[in-house]
Design a protein around this motif. Structure first.
Motif, PDB file in Angstrom:
ATOM      1  N   UNK A  70      -0.050  -6.061   3.267  1.00 30.63           N
ATOM      2  CA  UNK A  70       1.111  -6.813   3.843  1.00 30.63           C
ATOM      3  C   UNK A  70       2.344  -5.837   4.521  1.00 30.63           C
ATOM      4  N   UNK A  71       2.262  -4.849   3.769  1.00 29.45           N
ATOM      5  CA  UNK A  71       3.389  -3.635   4.148  1.00 29.45           C
ATOM      6  C   UNK A  71       2.762  -2.442   3.444  1.00 29.45           C
ATOM      7  N   UNK A  72       3.756  -1.113   3.972  1.00 24.14           N
ATOM      8  CA  UNK A  72       3.519   0.017   3.348  1.00 24.14           C
ATOM      9  C   UNK A  72       4.856   0.434   2.748  1.00 24.14           C
ATOM     10  N   UNK A  73       4.577   0.692   1.274  1.00 30.22           N
ATOM     11  CA  UNK A  73       5.810   1.248   0.646  1.00 30.22           C
ATOM     12  C   UNK A  73       5.924   2.992   0.456  1.00 30.22           C
ATOM     13  N   UNK A  74       7.010   3.288   0.461  1.00 28.09           N
ATOM     14  CA  UNK A  74       7.185   4.761   0.080  1.00 28.09           C
ATOM     15  C   UNK A  74       8.479   4.832  -0.888  1.00 28.09           C
ATOM     16  N   UNK A  75       8.282   5.630  -2.027  1.00 27.10           N
ATOM     17  CA  UNK A  75       9.542   5.968  -2.815  1.00 27.10           C
ATOM     18  C   UNK A  75       9.463   7.537  -3.083  1.00 27.10           C
ATOM     19  N   UNK A  95       5.852   7.268   9.619  1.00 21.67           N
ATOM     20  CA  UNK A  95       5.447   6.854  10.987  1.00 21.67           C
ATOM     21  C   UNK A  95       4.194   6.267  11.219  1.00 21.67           C
ATOM     22  N   UNK A  96       2.840   6.663  10.323  1.00 20.86           N
ATOM     23  CA  UNK A  96       1.840   6.371  10.672  1.00 20.86           C
ATOM     24  C   UNK A  96       1.582   4.744  10.554  1.00 20.86           C
ATOM     25  N   UNK A  97       2.063   4.100   9.645  1.00 20.30           N
ATOM     26  CA  UNK A  97       1.902   2.647   9.244  1.00 20.30           C
ATOM     27  C   UNK A  97       2.321   1.785  10.517  1.00 20.30           C
ATOM     28  N   UNK A  98       3.379   2.280  11.247  1.00 22.19           N
ATOM     29  CA  UNK A  98       3.886   1.590  12.395  1.00 22.19           C
ATOM     30  C   UNK A  98       2.753   1.650  13.523  1.00 22.19           C
ATOM     31  N   UNK A  99       2.113   2.618  13.498  1.00 19.78           N
ATOM     32  CA  UNK A  99       1.164   2.751  14.834  1.00 19.78           C
ATOM     33  C   UNK A  99       0.091   1.793  14.329  1.00 19.78           C
ATOM     34  N   UNK A 117       3.530 -13.200  -4.166  1.00 22.31           N
ATOM     35  CA  UNK A 117       3.603 -12.097  -5.010  1.00 22.31           C
ATOM     36  C   UNK A 117       2.880 -10.915  -4.299  1.00 22.31           C
ATOM     37  N   UNK A 118       3.236  -9.738  -4.980  1.00 21.52           N
ATOM     38  CA  UNK A 118       2.378  -8.318  -4.590  1.00 21.52           C
ATOM     39  C   UNK A 118       1.695  -7.795  -5.525  1.00 21.52           C
ATOM     40  N   UNK A 119       0.795  -7.010  -5.023  1.00 22.50           N
ATOM     41  CA  UNK A 119      -0.050  -6.112  -5.871  1.00 22.50           C
ATOM     42  C   UNK A 119       0.035  -4.470  -5.377  1.00 22.50           C
ATOM     43  N   UNK A 120       0.635  -3.706  -6.067  1.00 21.40           N
ATOM     44  CA  UNK A 120       0.795  -2.304  -5.490  1.00 21.40           C
ATOM     45  C   UNK A 120      -0.472  -1.755  -5.544  1.00 21.40           C
ATOM     46  N   UNK A 121      -0.807  -0.867  -4.407  1.00 19.94           N
ATOM     47  CA  UNK A 121      -2.146  -0.185  -4.389  1.00 19.94           C
ATOM     48  C   UNK A 121      -1.783   1.248  -4.103  1.00 19.94           C
ATOM     49  N   UNK A 122      -1.912   2.142  -5.063  1.00 15.97           N
ATOM     50  CA  UNK A 122      -1.727   3.688  -4.710  1.00 15.97           C
ATOM     51  C   UNK A 122      -2.902   4.258  -4.571  1.00 15.97           C
ATOM     52  N   UNK A 178       0.966  -1.394  -0.084  1.00 13.82           N
ATOM     53  CA  UNK A 178       0.076   0.007   0.192  1.00 13.82           C
ATOM     54  C   UNK A 178       1.087   1.290   0.080  1.00 13.82           C
ATOM     55  N   UNK A 179       0.700   2.147  -1.042  1.00 12.45           N
ATOM     56  CA  UNK A 179       1.354   3.308  -1.131  1.00 12.45           C
ATOM     57  C   UNK A 179       0.293   4.444  -0.835  1.00 12.45           C
TER      58      UNK A 179
END
Length: 526
Positions: free
Chosen positions: A353-358, A369-373, A286-291, A247-248
């Motif tokens: 599953x995870x949060x991504x930032x680029x 920070x927010x996803x860790x909460x 496998x992963x699917x990116x959601x923006x 998730x982005x």
């Protein structure tokens, strides 16, 4: 006390409005006697933004503050091609309106006027503060800085027109952008911005360091709702049943560097497809990116559309834009309280599953920070000037990479001198990931950072780095960045209960630069 909070647009889904929402929600609980008025161009969905039925809270729709406002007589003349006397004329009218509307306001908190997106509004605020000071008014102005005009070349070019075309007895762009009258104080949301304000000549006694806060109302969704949202995403957005979500949570605009998130997702998927890499890095899915959101207009929409075209042509597991299904907060059907009309960002965090930032440019950096909460790991690109405060607060972010090397160049810089800024060059690089030899080259040239990132894909182990890091970072985020802590500090500043000078205690700058920022024993105190 009457607090007025102003922004170009009120009620939209951008980052600044998210900060406004959290600030107001917490202040309403903190002080039942506080009167708050929001002002700016009201979004069409303003009625869903905050509980307007509350007697404490009102909004004042000032459409002239919108960057898209068409000045009568100047229809079709955008902000970019308006001349400086247009800004002054329009700004003077706005200043008069603001003075009339907020004669009884004790404190005015403006959000991001320093970005200069509408020079007329920036001039109006300068004029308003000056007139209040000359009239010996007791009104205080707090300028919360989220971005600087110098970081946005188009905005800065407009603001600098004040220097190029005004008579010498008029204020220049710097005075207009950073008013220096004593009734104006500044709020820096991170250490880097604090020192930028110092460098702009603002006295330290007029700068407060107050980070943005996370949303305390974020709660993991119940399993039933998680399942329903996943099914909806599969039905409406074409997600495969067996993929995991990256998730982005951003709008797809150029500075968010979404193409790199696509590149990274494809890298993971190709690693997972290869038996050798799958076993080595424990990539079982496998992963699917959601923006979250697509670009809305102009160059942002053009960028977003270009990405979508590339995704469809190459059949990539990427979805850009889910705002029809997911908003900032969950919305229920008023006639059927059990029926969800739109899911919230907390629900997306829950199913991801995870949060991504680029991203390559951030004001505050909520995504770090927010996803860790929500007990979700953040992976991707680091922006050290932004994450400095977070690491000093104790968050462990050393699994993020600062550079992703492709043939000796950072991926984000590939083709930067091309007419399109390198977008097509970077997209073409994604196609090469199908080649196992290219994957090996990528892993070899980025051995340490990618190895650190890939270690985070083992959360199922009881004592895994990923699981321990999630727990530790979650605690730090809740301790230092919860809205109850941060907004309470802002409230004390408004009441003049804070010390008049508050230097970021974890990052005292040495005389010759930022030497002390590297002291790992320093801790943030809020």
């Amino acid at each position: 006390m009457h607090l007025a909070i102003g922004h170009y647009n009120i009620g939209s889904s951008d980052g600044v409005n998210t900060v406004i929402w959290r600030t107001v929600s917490e202040l309403l609980q903190l002080d039942p006697s506080l009167k708050i008025t929001l002002f700016g161009k009201a979004d069409p969905a303003i009625d869903k933004f905050l509980p307007w039925h509350n007697d404490q809270l009102k909004y004042c729709d000032i459409e002239q503050m919108s960057p898209d406002y068409h000045i009568p007589g100047l229809e079709g003349k955008s902000v970019q091609i308006q001349r400086v006397h247009d800004y002054i004329w329009h700004g003077t009218n706005i200043a008069e309106k603001l003075q009339q509307q907020f004669t009884d306001a004790d404190v005015v908190l403006t959000e991001n006027l320093s970005v200069g997106i509408n020079p007329a509004v920036t001039y109006a605020f300068y004029l308003w503060t000056l007139q209040e000071y000359q009239a010996n008014s007791k009104k205080r102005f707090l300028v919360r800085v989220h971005d600087f005009a110098q970081q946005r070349p188009a905005n800065f070019a407009n603001i600098k027109k004040f220097q190029r075309f005004l008579p010498t007895d008029m204020p220049d762009w710097h005075q207009i952008l950073y008013p220096s009258v004593p009734n104006v104080e500044y709020i820096a949301i991170n250490t880097s911005d604090y020192y930028r304000l110092l460098d702009h000549g603002i006295e330290a006694e007029r700068i407060w360091y107050v980070p943005n806060s996370i949303d305390n109302s974020l709660v993991k969704c119940e399993q039933k709702y998680c399942d329903d949202l996943l099914e909806l995403l599969r039905e409406k957005k074409g997600l495969d049943d067996d993929v995991r979500l990256l998730f982005y949570p951003v709008r797809a605009i150029p500075r968010k560097n979404v193409e790199e998130a696509i590149f990274f997702t494809q890298m993971l998927n190709n690693l997972a497809s290869d038996e050798e890499f799958r076993q080595k890095y424990n990539l079982r899915h496998k992963f699917h990116l959601v923006v979250s959101m697509a670009g809305s207009n102009g160059s942002e929409k053009e960028y977003s559309d270009h990405l979508n075209e590339f995704v469809m042509e190459n059949h990539l597991p990427v979805t850009i834009g889910i705002s029809d299904l997911v908003g900032l907060h969950r919305q229920y059907d008023p006639e059927d309280p059990q029926h969800i009309l739109k899911y919230g960002v907390a629900d997306m965090y829950s199913v991801a599953e995870m949060v991504i930032t680029t991203s390559v440019l951030e004001g505050f950096g909520f995504v770090f920070i927010e996803p860790w909460a929500m007990a979700k790991c953040v992976i991707g690109r680091n922006i050290p000037s932004v994450t400095l405060d977070f690491t000093k607060a104790g968050l462990a972010l050393d699994h993020l990479y600062t550079v992703l090397l492709i043939n000796g160049n950072d991926y984000a810089d590939l083709g930067s001198q091309d007419p399109d800024g390198g977008l097509n060059r970077r997209l073409e690089e994604i196609k090469k990931l199908e080649d196992p030899n290219y994957l090996r080259m990528l892993l070899q040239k980025n051995s340490a950072p990618l190895r650190a990132t890939l270690k985070m894909f083992r959360p199922e182990r009881r004592h895994s780095l990923s699981r321990n890091r999630i727990r530790a970072n979650q605690k730090k985020v809740l301790d230092f960045y919860s809205s109850s802590v941060v907004v309470n500090q802002l409230y004390r500043i408004m009441l003049k209960q804070e010390k008049p000078y508050r230097n970021p205690p974890h990052s005292m700058r040495a005389e010759n630069g930022f030497n002390n920022l590297n002291n790992n024993n320093s801790k943030i105190t809020i």
